[in-house]
Scaffold this motif. Structure first.
Motif, PDB file in Angstrom:
ATOM      1  N   GLU A 170       0.826  -1.204   0.000  1.00 33.38           N
ATOM      2  CA  GLU A 170       0.000   0.000   0.000  1.00 33.38           C
ATOM      3  C   GLU A 170       0.866   1.261   0.000  1.00 33.38           C
ATOM      4  O   GLU A 170       1.930   1.291   0.585  1.00 33.38           O
ATOM      5  N   THR A 171       0.358   2.299  -0.645  1.00 32.05           N
ATOM      6  CA  THR A 171       0.975   3.612  -0.565  1.00 32.05           C
ATOM      7  C   THR A 171       0.265   4.393   0.531  1.00 32.05           C
ATOM      8  O   THR A 171      -0.945   4.614   0.463  1.00 32.05           O
ATOM      9  N   LEU A 172       1.008   4.795   1.549  1.00 34.61           N
ATOM     10  CA  LEU A 172       0.445   5.501   2.692  1.00 34.61           C
ATOM     11  C   LEU A 172       0.989   6.920   2.741  1.00 34.61           C
ATOM     12  O   LEU A 172       2.147   7.164   2.390  1.00 34.61           O
ATOM     13  N   SER A 173       0.170   7.836   3.206  1.00 30.94           N
ATOM     14  CA  SER A 173       0.648   9.201   3.428  1.00 30.94           C
ATOM     15  C   SER A 173       1.395   9.258   4.764  1.00 30.94           C
ATOM     16  O   SER A 173       1.307   8.342   5.579  1.00 30.94           O
ATOM     17  N   GLY A 174       2.110  10.343   4.975  1.00 30.04           N
ATOM     18  CA  GLY A 174       2.792  10.512   6.247  1.00 30.04           C
ATOM     19  C   GLY A 174       1.814  10.526   7.413  1.00 30.04           C
ATOM     20  O   GLY A 174       2.081   9.964   8.473  1.00 30.04           O
ATOM     21  N   LYS A 175       0.660  11.159   7.200  1.00 25.23           N
ATOM     22  CA  LYS A 175      -0.352  11.200   8.254  1.00 25.23           C
ATOM     23  C   LYS A 175      -0.842   9.790   8.589  1.00 25.23           C
ATOM     24  O   LYS A 175      -1.023   9.443   9.764  1.00 25.23           O
ATOM     25  N   GLU A 176      -1.062   8.969   7.557  1.00 30.07           N
ATOM     26  CA  GLU A 176      -1.514   7.595   7.788  1.00 30.07           C
ATOM     27  C   GLU A 176      -0.434   6.787   8.502  1.00 30.07           C
ATOM     28  O   GLU A 176      -0.736   5.969   9.376  1.00 30.07           O
ATOM     29  N   CYS A 177       0.822   7.016   8.150  1.00 31.29           N
ATOM     30  CA  CYS A 177       1.928   6.321   8.825  1.00 31.29           C
ATOM     31  C   CYS A 177       1.983   6.678  10.307  1.00 31.29           C
ATOM     32  O   CYS A 177       2.214   5.813  11.152  1.00 31.29           O
ATOM     33  N   ARG A 178       1.747   7.940  10.602  1.00 30.87           N
ATOM     34  CA  ARG A 178       1.746   8.366  12.008  1.00 30.87           C
ATOM     35  C   ARG A 178       0.605   7.693  12.767  1.00 30.87           C
ATOM     36  O   ARG A 178       0.777   7.234  13.894  1.00 30.87           O
ATOM     37  N   GLN A 179      -0.563   7.618  12.145  1.00 26.26           N
ATOM     38  CA  GLN A 179      -1.713   6.987  12.793  1.00 26.26           C
ATOM     39  C   GLN A 179      -1.461   5.512  13.077  1.00 26.26           C
ATOM     40  O   GLN A 179      -1.935   4.968  14.072  1.00 26.26           O
ATOM     41  N   LEU A 180      -0.706   4.843  12.209  1.00 27.91           N
ATOM     42  CA  LEU A 180      -0.387   3.424  12.381  1.00 27.91           C
ATOM     43  C   LEU A 180       0.822   3.203  13.291  1.00 27.91           C
ATOM     44  O   LEU A 180       1.149   2.064  13.611  1.00 27.91           O
ATOM     45  N   GLY A 181       1.491   4.283  13.665  1.00 26.67           N
ATOM     46  CA  GLY A 181       2.670   4.151  14.511  1.00 26.67           C
ATOM     47  C   GLY A 181       3.937   3.814  13.744  1.00 26.67           C
ATOM     48  O   GLY A 181       4.938   3.395  14.326  1.00 26.67           O
ATOM     49  N   ILE A 182       3.922   4.004  12.423  1.00 25.39           N
ATOM     50  CA  ILE A 182       5.091   3.707  11.602  1.00 25.39           C
ATOM     51  C   ILE A 182       6.142   4.801  11.744  1.00 25.39           C
ATOM     52  O   ILE A 182       7.335   4.541  11.651  1.00 25.39           O
ATOM     53  N   CYS A 183       5.681   6.032  11.988  1.00 27.65           N
ATOM     54  CA  CYS A 183       6.616   7.119  12.253  1.00 27.65           C
ATOM     55  C   CYS A 183       6.248   7.789  13.570  1.00 27.65           C
ATOM     56  O   CYS A 183       5.109   7.718  14.024  1.00 27.65           O
TER      57      CYS A 183
END
Length: 262
Positions: A170-183
């Motif tokens: 999947e292509t995720l935005s930075g905001k989505e990555c933050r919500q998932l705890g990736i960043c």
């Protein structure tokens, strides 16, 4: 032109942070062997004279488009054994970042794709751009994930998120990555480096020896190396396939590949 630039930020007479910039704007900071050699040289320099923290980012509002197309294309012309050896060596040029015993923050100030996203996971903390695109696109290219991603994603996020990132690509935005705890955080693109630098300065206020010992006990480099060897072998096998030849052809023709499973 240097493919990796460095900047020192002096905090006091005994405290500094270092910023490393990926710098190949013509190819959107795609990763090559020459860039990897320069990156490793900077890491070796920092190991000898450690700062309090390191920030890794990209110049010109670009982070990394991942693997270089010409490099990718060359794999189809090489033998299984050659590719297996060279891929392992190539990955380790960039993953020397895991050998630094100081905190490393990745300021991914733009898109981070494939190997470009992998290097962010090798860092201790990540700041992404709100509207940046972050994707492990390996399977979309007909190859096994590389640059340690098959190990790093599971090490950091567990099987569920790792499978989402690697299997679904999947292509995720930075905001989505933050919500998932990736960043750790995501901010507007032009604030990414500033935010990462703030984190580095905050880390510099802690005891360096305590942070160094913490890093030694947090990660298992041998397990990462074992994963790299498996990745290199799997990719070397993929490079011999008709599906990989279809990948190269589709990229040249600017269309979606049609994979047949052989």
């Amino acid at each position: 032109m240097a493919l990796v630039d460095a900047e020192t930020v002096e905090l006091s007479s005994e405290s500094r942070i270092e910023i490393l910039y990926l710098n190949n704007p013509e190819t959107k900071n795609s990763m090559t062997v020459p860039m990897g050699l320069e990156f490793k040289a900077h890491i070796e320099r920092l190991k000898k004279n450690p700062p309090r923290a390191v920030v890794i980012t990209g110049k010109n509002n670009i982070f990394s488009a991942g693997g270089n197309f010409e490099l990718l294309k060359s794999f189809a012309e090489k033998s299984f054994e050659t590719n297996k050896k060279e891929m392992f060596e190539f990955y380790n040029l960039f993953l020397t970042v895991r050998d630094l015993n100081v905190p490393v923050i990745c300021a991914a100030n733009g898109h981070a794709i494939g190997a470009g996203l992998s290097i962010t996971l090798a860092c201790d903390l990540r700041v992404f751009a709100d509207d940046g695109k972050y994707q492990f696109n390996f399977v979309k290219l007909g190859i096994h994930p590389g640059m340690g991603s098959s190990y790093l994603a599971k090490e950091l996020f567990g099987t569920e998120i790792s499978n989402r990132l690697l299997f679904l690509a999947e292509t995720l935005s930075g905001k989505e990555c933050r919500q998932l705890g990736i960043c750790y955080d995501s901010v507007p693109k032009d604030e990414v480096l500033q935010r990462a630098t703030e984190i580095a300065i905050s880390l510099s206020e802690s005891a360096p020896m305590a942070l160094s010992e913490l890093k030694k006990n947090t990660y298992d480099r041998e397990k990462l190396n074992a994963a790299l060897r498996k990745e290199a072998e799997s990719q070397a096998l993929n490079f011999l396939s008709q599906d990989f030849k279809e990948t190269i052809k589709s990229l040249e023709e600017k269309r979606k590949p049609v994979f047949k499973g052989f």
